[in-house]
Design an enzyme around this catalytic site. Structure first.
Site, PDB file in Angstrom:
ATOM      1  N   GLY A  72       9.054  -5.719 -14.489  1.00 57.98           N
ATOM      2  CA  GLY A  72       9.151  -5.578 -15.925  1.00 57.98           C
ATOM      3  C   GLY A  72      10.600  -5.632 -16.370  1.00 57.98           C
ATOM      4  CB  VAL A  75      18.744 -10.696 -17.678  1.00 54.29           C
ATOM      5  CG1 VAL A  75      19.622 -10.369 -18.881  1.00 54.29           C
ATOM      6  CG2 VAL A  75      19.586 -11.233 -16.524  1.00 54.29           C
ATOM      7  CG  HIS A  78      20.535  -5.880  -8.674  1.00 58.63           C
ATOM      8  ND1 HIS A  78      20.437  -4.662  -9.314  1.00 58.63           N
ATOM      9  CD2 HIS A  78      19.291  -6.426  -8.726  1.00 58.63           C
ATOM     10  CE1 HIS A  78      19.196  -4.479  -9.727  1.00 58.63           C
ATOM     11  NE2 HIS A  78      18.482  -5.544  -9.387  1.00 58.63           N
ATOM     12  N   GLY A 151      12.252  -1.137  -8.639  1.00 62.24           N
ATOM     13  CA  GLY A 151      12.697   0.243  -8.749  1.00 62.24           C
ATOM     14  C   GLY A 151      13.847   0.434  -9.698  1.00 62.24           C
ATOM     15  CG  LEU A 152      16.312   3.777  -9.019  1.00 59.62           C
ATOM     16  CD1 LEU A 152      17.798   3.994  -8.719  1.00 59.62           C
ATOM     17  CD2 LEU A 152      15.623   5.120  -9.206  1.00 59.62           C
ATOM     18  CB  ALA A 153      20.040  -1.051 -10.253  1.00 58.31           C
ATOM     19  CB  CYS A 169      18.099  -4.062 -20.273  1.00 61.21           C
ATOM     20  SG  CYS A 169      18.563  -3.437 -18.644  1.00 61.21           S
TER      21      CYS A 169
END
Length: 215
Positions: A72, A75, A78, A151-153, A169
């Site tokens: 979900g 952009v 990472h 997951g998360l960053a 985002c």
């Protein structure tokens, strides 16, 4: 607390695409008896687009690859120095829905930062975690067969300039920050381990270290 096991894997630095493929493969092959897992990983520079990601939010990718993914959100970026934790969780076993899991992820990051004396918030209009309206962590999940992946960053010591090449985002002009900029001098690995422990605790799991050769 229950005796639920959550396997923790520290994968080191891995390219994004094969890691994403490994997450999907794990999710497709797991059964109700397969323990859920957390993967701590660091990626070389990459922009990832969410399922509904709009091309116009990538302003100038330049030499950084853009990968269209199935999570979900819009952009994000990472890169080295960032803590990425992938949650390969059985929602049924955890006893939570996807919205509650997102809240737990936000709350775990907020609690981690509070331990360092930093006040952070979640926002209803823009999932993630913010410090003084600057984004410090992004979230994005996919659910398949009742199991989550992605997951998360959390920005720790990463170069933040690539965020200027995108609308993070999907929000034009959104500023970002990192734990280093906020004066937190703990190591990336220590922060990752503390965040993983916080996630496990909030979900009612006992963390179990994996054999590092498994993946």
């Amino acid at each position: 607390m229950t005796g639920k096991r959550l396997v923790l894997r520290r994968l080191g630095r891995r390219d994004y695409q094969p890691t994403w493929e490994a997450m999907r493969r794990f999710t497709d092959e797991r059964s109700a008896e397969t323990p859920s897992e957390l993967w701590i990983v660091e990626h070389p520079p990459v922009f990832t687009q969410g399922q509904a990601g709009k091309a116009e939010h990538v302003l100038a990718a330049g030499d950084i690859p853009v990968v269209q993914t199935d999570r979900g959100g819009q952009v994000t970026y990472h890169g080295p120095g960032q803590v990425v934790i992938y949650l390969l969780i059985s929602l049924r076993e955890a006893g939570v829905g996807i919205r509650r899991l997102v809240t737990i992820m936000e709350e775990a990051i907020i609690a981690l930062l509070a331990d360092y004396g930093i006040e952070a918030q979640a926002r209803r209009d823009a999932p993630g975690v913010y410090v003084d309206d600057r984004k410090i962590a992004s979230l994005g999940l996919r659910v398949r067969r009742g199991y989550t992946y992605h997951g998360l960053a959390l920005n720790v010591a990463n170069d933040l300039s690539p965020f200027e090449r995108i609308n993070p985002c999907g929000y034009a002009g959104l500023e970002v920050t990192s734990t280093r900029l906020l004066g937190i001098d703990d190591s990336q690995s220590r922060i990752a381990d503390k965040l993983a422990a916080g996630l496990a605790g909030q979900l009612g799991y006992t963390l179990e270290q994996a054999d590092e050769t498994d993946h």
